[in-house]
Design a protein around this motif. Structure first.
Motif, PDB file in Angstrom:
ATOM      1  N   VAL A   1       3.122  -7.803   4.204  1.00  0.00           N
ATOM      2  CA  VAL A   1       2.325  -6.595   3.966  1.00  0.00           C
ATOM      3  C   VAL A   1       3.216  -5.386   4.224  1.00  0.00           C
ATOM      4  CG1 VAL A   1       0.286  -5.277   4.605  1.00  0.00           C
ATOM      5  CG2 VAL A   1       0.223  -7.778   4.728  1.00  0.00           C
ATOM      6  N   ASP A   2       3.301  -4.486   3.255  1.00  0.00           N
ATOM      7  CA  ASP A   2       4.108  -3.272   3.401  1.00  0.00           C
ATOM      8  C   ASP A   2       3.238  -2.067   3.051  1.00  0.00           C
ATOM      9  OD1 ASP A   2       7.141  -2.170   3.430  1.00  0.00           O
ATOM     10  OD2 ASP A   2       5.984  -1.109   1.901  1.00  0.00           O
ATOM     11  N   LEU A   3       3.147  -1.102   3.986  1.00  0.00           N
ATOM     12  CA  LEU A   3       2.334   0.083   3.693  1.00  0.00           C
ATOM     13  C   LEU A   3       3.053   1.339   4.139  1.00  0.00           C
ATOM     14  CD1 LEU A   3      -0.576   0.340   6.265  1.00  0.00           C
ATOM     15  CD2 LEU A   3       0.910  -1.637   6.240  1.00  0.00           C
ATOM     16  N   ARG A   4       2.854   2.415   3.341  1.00  0.00           N
ATOM     17  CA  ARG A   4       3.568   3.666   3.539  1.00  0.00           C
ATOM     18  C   ARG A   4       2.691   4.847   3.157  1.00  0.00           C
ATOM     19  NH1 ARG A   4       9.562   2.303   2.698  1.00  0.00           N
ATOM     20  NH2 ARG A   4       9.567   0.031   2.667  1.00  0.00           N
TER      21      ARG A   4
ATOM     22  N   SER B   1       4.869  -4.392   7.701  1.00  0.00           N
ATOM     23  CA  SER B   1       5.875  -3.340   7.640  1.00  0.00           C
ATOM     24  C   SER B   1       5.148  -2.014   7.439  1.00  0.00           C
ATOM     25  CB  SER B   1       6.838  -3.619   6.474  1.00  0.00           C
ATOM     26  OG  SER B   1       7.790  -2.590   6.359  1.00  0.00           O
ATOM     27  N   VAL B   2       5.208  -1.133   8.456  1.00  0.00           N
ATOM     28  CA  VAL B   2       4.362   0.061   8.482  1.00  0.00           C
ATOM     29  C   VAL B   2       5.257   1.290   8.629  1.00  0.00           C
ATOM     30  CG1 VAL B   2       2.275   1.055   9.484  1.00  0.00           C
ATOM     31  CG2 VAL B   2       2.734  -1.386   9.768  1.00  0.00           C
ATOM     32  N   TRP B   3       5.163   2.222   7.679  1.00  0.00           N
ATOM     33  CA  TRP B   3       6.067   3.366   7.638  1.00  0.00           C
ATOM     34  C   TRP B   3       5.286   4.683   7.501  1.00  0.00           C
ATOM     35  CZ3 TRP B   3      11.558   2.496   7.066  1.00  0.00           C
ATOM     36  CH2 TRP B   3      11.917   1.150   6.890  1.00  0.00           C
ATOM     37  N   ASP B   4       5.905   5.754   7.971  1.00  0.00           N
ATOM     38  CA  ASP B   4       5.509   7.144   7.693  1.00  0.00           C
ATOM     39  C   ASP B   4       4.348   7.644   8.562  1.00  0.00           C
ATOM     40  OD1 ASP B   4       7.425   7.150   5.648  1.00  0.00           O
ATOM     41  OD2 ASP B   4       5.972   6.368   4.211  1.00  0.00           O
TER      42      ASP B   4
ATOM     43  N   LEU C   1       0.853  -1.188   0.000  1.00  0.00           N
ATOM     44  CA  LEU C   1       0.000   0.000   0.000  1.00  0.00           C
ATOM     45  C   LEU C   1       0.889   1.237   0.000  1.00  0.00           C
ATOM     46  CD1 LEU C   1      -1.745  -2.299   1.551  1.00  0.00           C
ATOM     47  CD2 LEU C   1      -3.125  -0.391   2.323  1.00  0.00           C
ATOM     48  N   ASP C   2       0.491   2.250  -0.772  1.00  0.00           N
ATOM     49  CA  ASP C   2       1.306   3.464  -0.833  1.00  0.00           C
ATOM     50  C   ASP C   2       0.420   4.652  -1.183  1.00  0.00           C
ATOM     51  OD1 ASP C   2       3.478   5.127  -0.812  1.00  0.00           O
ATOM     52  OD2 ASP C   2       4.626   4.015  -2.298  1.00  0.00           O
TER      53      ASP C   2
END
Length: 814
Positions: free
Chosen positions: A262-265, A286-289, A241-242
């Motif tokens: 799962v990677d979202l930013r 993996s959760v960023w920002d 997700l972005d």
């Protein structure tokens, strides 16, 4: 196959007024047909570009699916602009700039189509079209499998994308299709991709697998909702997700992912309900920002195949885990960076090889009513500004329950730590923390261990059955402020010399003598994370001669070949020093070593003695041991690894840097792993500071051989490899005898024989700990002895000291 004829059944206003006609081409038949007419196409290949503009039924002959091929040399083979029914056709597209099937208007039904193409897309839906597409297959290795664009929609049921040169299903520019029971696989891009504001995808009962990219990708303010879907066997992330994307996963399964499951930013929002994530190579979540958020309810994250935290939250992101399970992972939850926050409620974290909850760089973690089991560290609050709360949590069977270091200041309230193998709560290196109404039972080390004069608050805490003591408050160094140290109020212990409640109402500062740290006296015990913290204060200068230290080495059980190797190396160094004093050239001796062998064979103990020997010979200034592993050297983000490695090297200045399981720095499938940065930094530091630090790398024999073979720069820095063989049953018996003598116990007649048989029959699988197993066996015997003797009204000295065969624990299962 030659082109056949087309039979058109014309339908009037009355079912009694029907007539049929045959046409030599599809185009002619379509031109003649009216709404409601049925066009039955004879088997054959039709080199025509068809445009369906009326609500007709266009189908192949019954029972001969695939016998009708629509295969023009270029352009769009089939365009649908009406609410027609298209059934059982084989469509071939050859134009890389056009779709094979284009649906531009109406609510048509596409049934049983097989699209084999090298086109821009296999099936493309645009604009106001809302088709129903059932049981269709798309094989398009040159472009997108199914594309829904420009506000298009429709329902795709039981369809399959068997190959795609780009995305399997692409939704963009405000489109909003629904997929039911579809399969997408062997795509060269993402399996499902949704992008652009207003774009939305709903998928139910679908499967995405064998794609060379992300399984599901949602970006650019798009939304998606997946229910009862499987995503697996991708080459990239499972779900990405972005940029303000919104995704809901309900009852889904994400597994066999080599990267992040799962990677979202970038302010994306993910909601997971009853979803499982397993067998992932990097992070499960993996959760960023800032603004990025995950809400997980009744989910399970487990069975990691890599060496990364299962849940990673950083750069100001937020995650909420409610009634979730995280287990069988290297680390369960890492939250880092100021503004990052994790809330965990009524969840289980278990079978964690390293740290269950790690909070660093100013982040916050809130855990309520959670259970943390079988981890190296239950929760570690690492540095200044990092904090949060553990409330009403239980931590069972961990190596250490809670660690607080470097100015971190969490609140631990109404928590229970049961059976830690090293310490219940450990505070050092300027850590703070408030421990309120907490309880530690059955610790093999201390209950609460506070060193370095840390300003920790303990209120109404209780310890029971802690082997080394309930509370240990070691003093800081000479620079410690007079008002430093823990603040203790109304704390109790079951020790006869335990803490007493302060007489004055104000908090009382209580200190005790410096302790050796977490199980510091037990040889061979791995302290991957804790020991570097304990060794932060300068160790005392060695007082023993090399002869005395070699005497201690000789007294160790077994290890005959190891003793010969160390003595030979020591002799070389000693003779070299004497030759130099005599004005002769001395052979250059590389002091760095490789230790190979199974766990519990004494590698750490020998490394400690080796450092002391070198100090006694004047080769090293201090000779102290700093033990680290991958988790202490490899950082969570770019640039942090070199800093961590340099810090570890600095702590070892004048002594020995012992890197346990060093092969973990160079995993077989390294990818973007930061371990290489640690290796490169080590190689340079070993060269720049070769006179001030001795490096010993250790691990399993086969893994260390691979590690040295793939890192020639590292291998060239080491002079020799020393192999530590497994202990035999007789040597394990001698370790128990030594332990018994040290603790003033005796082995009753027949106990030695029972122990020999026990150690012969004990399973020697990966969990077998060699010398550690012997010590654990002795500890178990002491516990069983205590349970037996406690029932005697007036035990004799023999009763209090003799260990019998019945005190042996049950053999563990293999």
């Amino acid at each position: 196959m030659a082109q056949g004829t087309v039979q058109v059944t014309h339908t009037g206003t009355s079912r009694w007024r029907r007539r049929t006609g045959e046409y030599a081409s599809l185009s002619a038949a379509l031109e003649a047909a009216a709404d409601g007419d049925v066009l039955t196409v004879a088997p054959g290949t039709y080199r025509e570009n068809l445009v369906v503009q009326r609500a007709v039924t266009l189908r192949g002959p019954e029972g001969a699916q695939g016998s009708v091929r629509i295969a023009p040399s270029d352009g769009v083979p089939l365009t649908v602009r009406a609410s027609a029914v298209i059934q059982d056709l084989h469509v071939e597209g050859q134009d890389a700039a056009a779709p094979a099937v284009l649906v531009e208007d109406g609510t048509p039904e596409l049934l049983g189509l097989r699209v084999v193409a090298r086109s821009a897309s296999g099936i493309e839906v645009r604009g106001d079209a809302r088709p129903t597409v059932r049981r269709c297959t798309v094989d398009n290795p040159a472009g997108v499998g199914i594309a829904v664009l420009d506000g298009g929609g429709g329902v795709f049921e039981e369809c399959e994308v068997v190959a795609a040169g780009q995305a399997g299903v692409a939704v963009r520019s405000g489109a909003h299709p629904r997929l039911e029971r579809c399969r997408v696989h062997h795509a060269a891009g993402s399996g499902l991709t949704v992008t652009g504001e207003g774009s939305a995808l709903e998928a139910v009962g679908c499967e995405v697998y064998e794609v060379r990219g992300s399984g599901v990708q949602v970006t650019g303010r798009a939304t998606a909702h997946l229910t009862d879907c499987d995503v697996h066997r991708t080459t990239g992330d499972g779900v990405t997700l972005d940029t303000d994307a919104v995704l809901t996963l309900a009852d889904c399964r994400i597994h066999d992912i080599p990267e992040n499951a799962v990677d979202l930013r970038s302010r994306s929002v993910l909601t997971l309900t009853r979803t499982s994530v397993r067998q992932f190579g990097r992070n499960g979540l993996s959760v960023w920002d800032p603004g990025t958020r995950v809400d997980a309810n009744q989910c399970e994250i487990f069975d990691s195949t890599g060496d990364y935290p299962a849940v990673w939250v950083s750069d100001g992101a937020t995650a909420v885990l409610d009634s979730c399970r995280v287990h069988d992972v290297p680390d369960a939850l890492f939250v880092l960076d100021r503004g990052s926050r994790v809330d965990v409620v009524d969840s289980d974290l278990s079978q964690v090889r390293n740290t269950a909850v790690s909070v660093s760089d100013g982040a916050t973690a809130q855990l309520d009513d959670c259970r943390i089991r079988d981890a190296a560290t239950g929760a570690w609050f690492r540095d200044h500004g990092s904090g949060g709360t553990l409330n009403n949590c239980t931590l069972d069977g961990n190596r250490t329950g809670v660690i607080v270091t470097k100015g971190a200041d969490p609140t631990i309230e109404r928590c229970t730590v049961d059976s830690p193998s090293e310490a219940g709560m450990y505070v050092s290196a300027g850590g703070r923390g408030s421990f309120l109404n907490c309880r530690v039972t059955g610790s093999a080390g201390y209950g609460f261990h506070v060193i370095d004069g840390c300003r920790t608050t303990l209120r109404k805490c209780r310890t029971e059955r802690c082997a080394r003591g309930g509370f240990e408050f070691a003093e800081g160094g000479p620079d410690t402020a007079y008002d430093s140290g823990p603040l203790v109020e109304d704390c109790t212990s079951d020790e006869s010399t335990g803490l007493t409640a302060p007489a004055a109402p104000e908090p009382v500062v209580q200190t005790a003598a410096q302790s050796p740290g977490l199980l510091g006296s037990i040889p061979g015990q791995r302290t991957t994370e804790q020991e570097p913290l304990i060794a932060a204060t300068a160790p005392p200068e060695p007082a023993r001669t090399s002869k005395a230290v070699l005497g201690e080495l000789d007294a160790l059980v077994g290890l005959d070949s190891v003793k010969r190797e160390v003595r030979a190396l020591t002799d070389m160094i000693e003779v070299g020093r004497r030759r130099q004093r005599a004005g002769l050239k001395a052979a250059s001796v590389k002091r760095h070593l490789v230790f190979t062998g199974s766990p519990g064979t004494g590698k750490t103990t020998v490394a400690r003695l080796y450092g002391e020997i070198l100090a006694s010979l004047g080769v090293l200034d201090k000779g102290h041991l700093i033990e680290v592993s991958r988790v202490d050297l490899v950082g969570e983000h770019i640039g942090s690894t070199a800093i961590r490695t340099q810090e570890a090297f600095q702590r070892a200045h004048g002594g020995v840097l012992f890197i346990d399981e060093a092969y973990a720095l160079s995993p077989e499938d390294a990818g973007r792993d930061f371990g290489k940065e640690a290796i490169d930094t080590l190689v340079k530091l070993m060269e720049d500071q070769r006179e001030s630090v001795v490096v010993i790398v250790a691990g399993y024999t086969a893994e260390m051989e691979r590690f040295l073979s793939v890192n020639p720069g590292v291998a060239s820095r080491f002079s020799r490899t020393i192999t530590f063989g497994d202990y035999g049953a007789g040597e394990l018996l001698r370790i128990v005898e030594q332990q018994a003598d040290e603790h003033e116990y005796r082995l009753a007649p027949g106990t030695s024989e029972a122990l020999s048989k026990y150690f012969t029959e004990i399973p020697k699988g990966p969990a077998f700990g060699n010398g550690r197993t012997a010590r654990q066996t002795f500890e178990a015997m002491v516990e069983r002895h205590a349970s037996r003797v406690a029932q005697l009204p007036d035990p004799s000295t023999d009763d209090l000291t003799l260990l019998f065969p019945e005190d042996l624990p049950e053999l563990p299962q293999g």
